[in-house]
Design a protein around this motif. Structure first.
Motif, PDB file in Angstrom:
ATOM      1  N   GLN A  17      -2.195   8.968  -0.735  1.00  0.00           N
ATOM      2  CA  GLN A  17      -2.896   7.950  -1.525  1.00  0.00           C
ATOM      3  C   GLN A  17      -2.485   8.037  -2.994  1.00  0.00           C
ATOM      4  O   GLN A  17      -2.350   7.021  -3.658  1.00  0.00           O
ATOM      5  CB  GLN A  17      -4.403   8.128  -1.384  1.00  0.00           C
ATOM      6  CG  GLN A  17      -5.202   7.057  -2.118  1.00  0.00           C
ATOM      7  CD  GLN A  17      -6.675   7.172  -1.855  1.00  0.00           C
ATOM      8  OE1 GLN A  17      -7.098   7.307  -0.721  1.00  0.00           O
ATOM      9  NE2 GLN A  17      -7.468   7.120  -2.905  1.00  0.00           N
ATOM     10  N   ALA A  20       1.150   6.458  -3.023  1.00  0.00           N
ATOM     11  CA  ALA A  20       1.258   5.035  -2.683  1.00  0.00           C
ATOM     12  C   ALA A  20      -0.124   4.460  -2.351  1.00  0.00           C
ATOM     13  O   ALA A  20      -0.444   4.206  -1.182  1.00  0.00           O
ATOM     14  CB  ALA A  20       2.210   4.845  -1.510  1.00  0.00           C
ATOM     15  N   GLU A  22      -1.273   1.616  -2.609  1.00  0.00           N
ATOM     16  CA  GLU A  22      -1.227   0.282  -2.005  1.00  0.00           C
ATOM     17  C   GLU A  22      -1.110   0.361  -0.482  1.00  0.00           C
ATOM     18  O   GLU A  22      -1.404  -0.596   0.211  1.00  0.00           O
ATOM     19  CB  GLU A  22      -0.020  -0.512  -2.521  1.00  0.00           C
ATOM     20  CG  GLU A  22       0.122  -0.554  -4.020  1.00  0.00           C
ATOM     21  CD  GLU A  22       0.964   0.597  -4.583  1.00  0.00           C
ATOM     22  OE1 GLU A  22       1.437   0.451  -5.700  1.00  0.00           O
ATOM     23  OE2 GLU A  22       1.137   1.625  -3.915  1.00  0.00           O
ATOM     24  N   VAL A  23      -0.675   1.524   0.018  1.00  0.00           N
ATOM     25  CA  VAL A  23      -0.404   1.678   1.444  1.00  0.00           C
ATOM     26  C   VAL A  23      -1.427   2.581   2.142  1.00  0.00           C
ATOM     27  O   VAL A  23      -1.819   2.312   3.268  1.00  0.00           O
ATOM     28  CB  VAL A  23       1.020   2.243   1.664  1.00  0.00           C
ATOM     29  CG1 VAL A  23       1.310   2.457   3.135  1.00  0.00           C
ATOM     30  CG2 VAL A  23       2.056   1.319   1.045  1.00  0.00           C
ATOM     31  N   GLU A  25      -5.125   4.905   2.242  1.00  0.00           N
ATOM     32  CA  GLU A  25      -6.487   5.064   1.740  1.00  0.00           C
ATOM     33  C   GLU A  25      -7.155   6.186   2.527  1.00  0.00           C
ATOM     34  O   GLU A  25      -7.252   6.116   3.755  1.00  0.00           O
ATOM     35  CB  GLU A  25      -7.264   3.768   1.927  1.00  0.00           C
ATOM     36  CG  GLU A  25      -8.711   3.881   1.496  1.00  0.00           C
ATOM     37  CD  GLU A  25      -9.468   2.593   1.725  1.00  0.00           C
ATOM     38  OE1 GLU A  25      -9.809   1.948   0.736  1.00  0.00           O
ATOM     39  OE2 GLU A  25      -9.706   2.230   2.908  1.00  0.00           O
ATOM     40  N   LEU A  35      -3.278   0.701   4.757  1.00  0.00           N
ATOM     41  CA  LEU A  35      -3.691  -0.605   4.274  1.00  0.00           C
ATOM     42  C   LEU A  35      -2.621  -1.639   4.612  1.00  0.00           C
ATOM     43  O   LEU A  35      -2.908  -2.813   4.779  1.00  0.00           O
ATOM     44  CB  LEU A  35      -3.925  -0.564   2.762  1.00  0.00           C
ATOM     45  CG  LEU A  35      -4.989   0.437   2.300  1.00  0.00           C
ATOM     46  CD1 LEU A  35      -5.045   0.483   0.781  1.00  0.00           C
ATOM     47  CD2 LEU A  35      -6.347   0.083   2.882  1.00  0.00           C
ATOM     48  N   ILE A  36      -1.369  -1.159   4.709  1.00  0.00           N
ATOM     49  CA  ILE A  36      -0.228  -2.005   5.073  1.00  0.00           C
ATOM     50  C   ILE A  36       0.602  -1.221   6.087  1.00  0.00           C
ATOM     51  O   ILE A  36       1.203  -0.213   5.745  1.00  0.00           O
ATOM     52  CB  ILE A  36       0.666  -2.331   3.855  1.00  0.00           C
ATOM     53  CG1 ILE A  36      -0.140  -2.933   2.711  1.00  0.00           C
ATOM     54  CG2 ILE A  36       1.811  -3.249   4.268  1.00  0.00           C
ATOM     55  CD1 ILE A  36       0.659  -3.062   1.419  1.00  0.00           C
ATOM     56  N   PRO A  39       4.971  -2.107   5.280  1.00  0.00           N
ATOM     57  CA  PRO A  39       5.142  -2.416   3.853  1.00  0.00           C
ATOM     58  C   PRO A  39       6.523  -2.987   3.556  1.00  0.00           C
ATOM     59  O   PRO A  39       7.481  -2.770   4.315  1.00  0.00           O
ATOM     60  CB  PRO A  39       4.949  -1.067   3.172  1.00  0.00           C
ATOM     61  CG  PRO A  39       5.256  -0.061   4.215  1.00  0.00           C
ATOM     62  CD  PRO A  39       4.896  -0.680   5.527  1.00  0.00           C
ATOM     63  N   MET A  43       8.763  -0.838  -1.410  1.00  0.00           N
ATOM     64  CA  MET A  43       7.855   0.304  -1.492  1.00  0.00           C
ATOM     65  C   MET A  43       8.417   1.566  -0.848  1.00  0.00           C
ATOM     66  O   MET A  43       7.748   2.596  -0.807  1.00  0.00           O
ATOM     67  CB  MET A  43       6.525  -0.060  -0.847  1.00  0.00           C
ATOM     68  CG  MET A  43       5.845  -1.227  -1.530  1.00  0.00           C
ATOM     69  SD  MET A  43       4.185  -1.476  -0.931  1.00  0.00           S
ATOM     70  CE  MET A  43       3.400  -0.127  -1.779  1.00  0.00           C
ATOM     71  N   LYS A  46       8.155   4.992  -2.786  1.00  0.00           N
ATOM     72  CA  LYS A  46       6.786   5.514  -2.862  1.00  0.00           C
ATOM     73  C   LYS A  46       6.366   6.120  -1.525  1.00  0.00           C
ATOM     74  O   LYS A  46       5.711   7.158  -1.477  1.00  0.00           O
ATOM     75  CB  LYS A  46       5.799   4.408  -3.235  1.00  0.00           C
ATOM     76  CG  LYS A  46       5.777   4.049  -4.676  1.00  0.00           C
ATOM     77  CD  LYS A  46       4.671   3.033  -4.908  1.00  0.00           C
ATOM     78  CE  LYS A  46       4.305   2.968  -6.371  1.00  0.00           C
ATOM     79  NZ  LYS A  46       3.122   2.147  -6.594  1.00  0.00           N
TER      80      LYS A  46
END
Length: 64
Positions: A17, A20, A22-23, A25, A35-36, A39, A43, A46
Motif C-alpha cells: 500500500q 502503490a 492506487e492498487v 489497500e 483496488l485494480i 492496472p 504503474m 510501482k
C-alpha cells in the motif's frame, strides 16, 4: 498485466500500500486487497516495487 495477492501469505504489513496505494489497500482484517486487478502499464514500476517490498512474497504479477 494482472496482479494477484495470496491471502494465505499476506500479513498486512502495508508495504504494498505504501508503494502503490492506487492498487493495494490493507483493510481491518490485516489483508491486502486489490483496488485494480489489471492496472495500466504505467504503474508497472510501482507494482514491481510493491512485489519487492512484500516481506511474505504474497504478490504475483502475471503478464497477459
Amino acid at each position: 498485466m494482472k496482479v494477484i495477492v495470496d491471502q494465505q501469505l499476506c500479513e498486512g504489513n502495508m508495504r504494498c500500500q505504501e508503494a502503490a496505494p492506487e492498487v493495494f489497500e490493507v483493510r481491518d482484517d490485516d489483508k491486502s486487497y486489490l483496488l485494480i486487478e489489471n492496472p495500466p502499464e504505467s504503474m508497472r514500476e510501482k507494482i514491481k516495487l510493491a512485489v519487492r517490498l512484500c516481506p511474505r512474497q504474497a504478490i504475483t504479477v502475471i503478464d497477459d
